[in-house]
Design an enzyme around this catalytic site. Structure first.
Site, PDB file in Angstrom:
ATOM      1  N   GLY A   1     -15.965  -4.534 -11.275  1.00  0.00           N
ATOM      2  CA  GLY A   1     -15.602  -4.930  -9.912  1.00  0.00           C
ATOM      3  C   GLY A   1     -15.962  -3.843  -8.919  1.00  0.00           C
ATOM      4  N   GLY A   2     -15.337  -3.881  -7.746  1.00  0.00           N
ATOM      5  CA  GLY A   2     -15.644  -2.930  -6.683  1.00  0.00           C
ATOM      6  C   GLY A   2     -15.367  -1.499  -7.102  1.00  0.00           C
ATOM      7  N   ALA A   3     -14.240  -1.267  -7.766  1.00  0.00           N
ATOM      8  CA  ALA A   3     -13.893   0.098  -8.159  1.00  0.00           C
ATOM      9  C   ALA A   3     -14.885   0.627  -9.198  1.00  0.00           C
ATOM     10  CB  ALA A   3     -12.472   0.136  -8.705  1.00  0.00           C
TER      11      ALA A   3
ATOM     12  N   ASP B   1     -13.949   6.687  -2.939  1.00  0.00           N
ATOM     13  CA  ASP B   1     -13.347   6.337  -4.241  1.00  0.00           C
ATOM     14  C   ASP B   1     -13.991   7.130  -5.380  1.00  0.00           C
ATOM     15  OD1 ASP B   1     -11.322   4.567  -3.608  1.00  0.00           O
ATOM     16  OD2 ASP B   1     -12.613   2.791  -3.689  1.00  0.00           O
TER      17      ASP B   1
ATOM     18  N   GLY C   1     -14.899  -3.135 -17.095  1.00  0.00           N
ATOM     19  CA  GLY C   1     -14.787  -3.746 -15.772  1.00  0.00           C
ATOM     20  C   GLY C   1     -16.028  -3.488 -14.945  1.00  0.00           C
TER      21      GLY C   1
ATOM     22  N   SER D   1       0.824  -1.218   0.000  1.00  0.00           N
ATOM     23  CA  SER D   1       0.000   0.000   0.000  1.00  0.00           C
ATOM     24  C   SER D   1       0.853   1.262   0.000  1.00  0.00           C
ATOM     25  CB  SER D   1      -0.912   0.003   1.231  1.00  0.00           C
ATOM     26  OG  SER D   1      -1.588   1.240   1.299  1.00  0.00           O
ATOM     27  N   ARG D   2       0.425   2.257  -0.813  1.00  0.00           N
ATOM     28  CA  ARG D   2       1.110   3.561  -0.846  1.00  0.00           C
ATOM     29  C   ARG D   2       0.514   4.506   0.198  1.00  0.00           C
ATOM     30  NH1 ARG D   2       3.736   4.893  -6.202  1.00  0.00           N
ATOM     31  NH2 ARG D   2       4.265   2.836  -6.947  1.00  0.00           N
ATOM     32  N   SER D   3      -0.579   4.102   0.837  1.00  0.00           N
ATOM     33  CA  SER D   3      -1.267   5.028   1.757  1.00  0.00           C
ATOM     34  C   SER D   3      -0.387   5.483   2.923  1.00  0.00           C
ATOM     35  CB  SER D   3      -2.560   4.397   2.280  1.00  0.00           C
ATOM     36  OG  SER D   3      -3.454   4.228   1.210  1.00  0.00           O
TER      37      SER D   3
ATOM     38  N   LYS E   1     -13.118  -4.361   1.952  1.00  0.00           N
ATOM     39  CA  LYS E   1     -13.955  -3.196   1.628  1.00  0.00           C
ATOM     40  C   LYS E   1     -15.454  -3.491   1.677  1.00  0.00           C
ATOM     41  CE  LYS E   1     -12.186  -0.136  -1.500  1.00  0.00           C
ATOM     42  NZ  LYS E   1     -11.441   0.387  -2.684  1.00  0.00           N
TER      43      LYS E   1
HETATM   44  P1  NAP Z   1     -11.999  -6.275  -8.475  1.00  0.00           P
HETATM   45  O1  NAP Z   1     -13.239  -6.007  -7.721  1.00  0.00           O
HETATM   46  O2  NAP Z   1     -11.201  -7.508  -8.194  1.00  0.00           O
HETATM   47  O3  NAP Z   1     -12.355  -6.220 -10.062  1.00  0.00           O
HETATM   48  C1  NAP Z   1     -11.398  -6.547 -11.023  1.00  0.00           C
HETATM   49  C2  NAP Z   1     -11.926  -6.227 -12.404  1.00  0.00           C
HETATM   50  O4  NAP Z   1     -10.898  -6.566 -13.374  1.00  0.00           O
HETATM   51  C3  NAP Z   1     -13.162  -7.049 -12.799  1.00  0.00           C
HETATM   52  O5  NAP Z   1     -13.957  -6.302 -13.679  1.00  0.00           O
HETATM   53  C4  NAP Z   1     -12.504  -8.235 -13.523  1.00  0.00           C
HETATM   54  O6  NAP Z   1     -13.373  -8.897 -14.418  1.00  0.00           O
HETATM   55  C5  NAP Z   1     -11.428  -7.536 -14.295  1.00  0.00           C
HETATM   56  N1  NAP Z   1     -10.365  -8.451 -14.718  1.00  0.00           N
HETATM   57  C6  NAP Z   1      -9.393  -8.988 -13.946  1.00  0.00           C
HETATM   58  N2  NAP Z   1      -8.613  -9.808 -14.686  1.00  0.00           N
HETATM   59  C7  NAP Z   1      -9.116  -9.788 -15.954  1.00  0.00           C
HETATM   60  C8  NAP Z   1      -8.756 -10.422 -17.183  1.00  0.00           C
HETATM   61  N3  NAP Z   1      -7.704 -11.250 -17.260  1.00  0.00           N
HETATM   62  N4  NAP Z   1      -9.492 -10.163 -18.292  1.00  0.00           N
HETATM   63  C9  NAP Z   1     -10.551  -9.309 -18.226  1.00  0.00           C
HETATM   64  N5  NAP Z   1     -10.937  -8.682 -17.094  1.00  0.00           N
HETATM   65  C10 NAP Z   1     -10.238  -8.918 -15.971  1.00  0.00           C
HETATM   66  O7  NAP Z   1     -10.943  -5.082  -8.278  1.00  0.00           O
HETATM   67  P2  NAP Z   1     -11.266  -3.526  -8.033  1.00  0.00           P
HETATM   68  O8  NAP Z   1     -11.200  -3.243  -6.579  1.00  0.00           O
HETATM   69  O9  NAP Z   1     -12.473  -3.167  -8.796  1.00  0.00           O
HETATM   70  O10 NAP Z   1      -9.959  -2.836  -8.670  1.00  0.00           O
HETATM   71  C11 NAP Z   1      -9.767  -2.832 -10.069  1.00  0.00           C
HETATM   72  C12 NAP Z   1      -8.514  -2.051 -10.425  1.00  0.00           C
HETATM   73  O11 NAP Z   1      -8.655  -0.680 -10.015  1.00  0.00           O
HETATM   74  C13 NAP Z   1      -7.250  -2.550  -9.699  1.00  0.00           C
HETATM   75  O12 NAP Z   1      -6.172  -2.468 -10.604  1.00  0.00           O
HETATM   76  C14 NAP Z   1      -7.079  -1.573  -8.572  1.00  0.00           C
HETATM   77  O13 NAP Z   1      -5.724  -1.461  -8.146  1.00  0.00           O
HETATM   78  C15 NAP Z   1      -7.538  -0.296  -9.220  1.00  0.00           C
HETATM   79  N6  NAP Z   1      -8.020   0.713  -8.270  1.00  0.00           N
HETATM   80  C16 NAP Z   1      -7.403   1.930  -8.316  1.00  0.00           C
HETATM   81  C17 NAP Z   1      -7.841   2.922  -7.470  1.00  0.00           C
HETATM   82  C18 NAP Z   1      -7.149   4.246  -7.531  1.00  0.00           C
HETATM   83  O14 NAP Z   1      -7.272   5.014  -6.556  1.00  0.00           O
HETATM   84  N7  NAP Z   1      -6.482   4.575  -8.621  1.00  0.00           N
HETATM   85  C19 NAP Z   1      -8.895   2.692  -6.560  1.00  0.00           C
HETATM   86  C20 NAP Z   1      -9.515   1.445  -6.561  1.00  0.00           C
HETATM   87  C21 NAP Z   1      -9.058   0.455  -7.431  1.00  0.00           C
HETATM   88  P3  NAP Z   1     -14.198 -10.205 -13.908  1.00  0.00           P
HETATM   89  O15 NAP Z   1     -15.391  -9.676 -13.175  1.00  0.00           O
HETATM   90  O16 NAP Z   1     -14.523 -10.902 -15.178  1.00  0.00           O
HETATM   91  O17 NAP Z   1     -13.256 -10.990 -13.025  1.00  0.00           O
END
Ligand code: NAP
Length: 280
Positions: free
Chosen positions: A137-139, A109, A135, A20-22, A71
């Site tokens: 996911g959670g983000a 977020d 995508g 974590s960078r936090s 989360k």
């Molecule tokens: P998550 O809930 O695990 O969701 C991951 C997402 O990536 C899902 O849509 C997943 O699709 C997709 N994915 C993963 N591997 C894949 C592949 N091989 N092919 C196609 N799709 C794939 O994670 P999250 O919390 O949403 O985070 C997602 C990204 O955002 C991460 O890289 C995280 O570090 C980044 N993030 C950045 C910030 C920021 O402040 N910049 C904040 C939050 C998150 P499936 O549903 O099909 O598995």
């Protein structure tokens, strides 16, 4: 004894947490503003989450950030007060340990995502056209909620696992449309905002590859991945003439409200802050 010890403590709860960078970010702000306080990584396993949450305030913690894998789980802990936006998103990233003993769970977020775009693409107009989200996911949930709140007329979502995208449509309503992952490139025509919320493109993961032929140069394109800062996706969008915004600013902006609540000072998100985190 006062309600809180004189030197306030905060931290980030995750498992694992070493990446974590936090801690570097908050420690930089504490030093910059001459605030006495500490911000530490807290590696807490899922089985210990509830007990630890109740122990932290007794140890002098005034709040915490929450990251993977806690989360969503944090919202299921009894007696936690959940803000409306955390409930809508279904996840929390910022906790306030209140003086009355209650724990408040918020999600910053989405506001961090919007603040990053407004700061780094000042001409961005969310109402100018559809937003395309890769995508689900959670983000993505936080991003979709925030985009709808600022007036995006339509949100097009595509995800490798389609039911996750369908779930967003049923939670966020008629502005959301879902498209097949294999037809993702077709969603880009007339898009004003394009967001990669998948973890593809992150160092160590496969690149995020989508044909960008239909992308208009007026589109603002952003990636939540910030390692590397310039992902292949952003490099290609920039080559198409689009304004691109990296994901580091979102990380910095989502942290600011927590810092303000815990330590009493709204921190700047500027070049100096970026440099401090990048060099850590
Ligand atoms: P998550 O809930 O695990 O969701 C991951 C997402 O990536 C899902 O849509 C997943 O699709 C997709 N994915 C993963 N591997 C894949 C592949 N091989 N092919 C196609 N799709 C794939 O994670 P999250 O919390 O949403 O985070 C997602 C990204 O955002 C991460 O890289 C995280 O570090 C980044 N993030 C950045 C910030 C920021 O402040 N910049 C904040 C939050 C998150 P499936 O549903 O099909 O598995």
């Amino acid at each position: 004894m006062t309600d809180h010890p004189r030197v306030p403590l905060a931290g980030v709860i995750g498992h694992p947490i070493a990446h974590s960078r936090s801690p570097a970010l908050h420690t930089y702000w504490l030093k910059r503003y001459g605030i006495r306080g500490h911000y530490v990584p807290l590696d807490i396993a899922p089985a210990d989450l509830q007990a630890m949450l109740h122990a932290l305030p007794k140890m002098g913690f005034v709040g915490a950030n929450v990251t993977i894998p806690h989360k969503e789980a944090i919202l299921k802990i009894p007696d936690v007060i959940i803000t409306d936006r955390a409930a809508l998103i279904g996840a929390a990233n910022t906790l306030i340990f209140r003086k009355d003993g209650r724990i408040q769970a918020d999600n910053t977020d989405g506001s961090g995502f919007i603040a990053n775009l407004r700061q780094n693409a000042p001409q961005w107009n969310p109402a100018a056209g559809p937003a395309v989200i890769f995508g689900a996911g959670g983000a993505a949930r936080a991003v979709v909620a925030a985009l709808i709140e600022v007036g995006v007329p339509e949100v097009r979502i595509t995800n490798r696992t389609r039911p996750r995208a369908e779930a967003l449509r049923s939670d966020f309503g008629a502005k959301v449309t879902v498209m097949e992952w294999v037809q993702a490139a077709n969603m880009l025509e007339d898009a004003a905002t394009v967001v990669n919320t998948t973890s593809l493109g992150m160092t160590g993961k496969p690149d995020f590859r989508v044909p960008l032929d239909a992308l208009r140069p007026e589109a603002v394109v952003t990636d939540l991945v910030y390692t590397p800062l310039m992902t292949q996706f952003l490099i290609e969008a920039q080559a198409k003439g689009c304004t691109v915004v990296d994901g580091l600013g979102m990380l910095l902006h989502q942290a600011a409200p927590g810092f303000e609540r815990w330590f009493g000072h709204r921190p700047e998100v500027d070049e100096e802050t970026r440099r401090a985190v990048l060099m850590s």
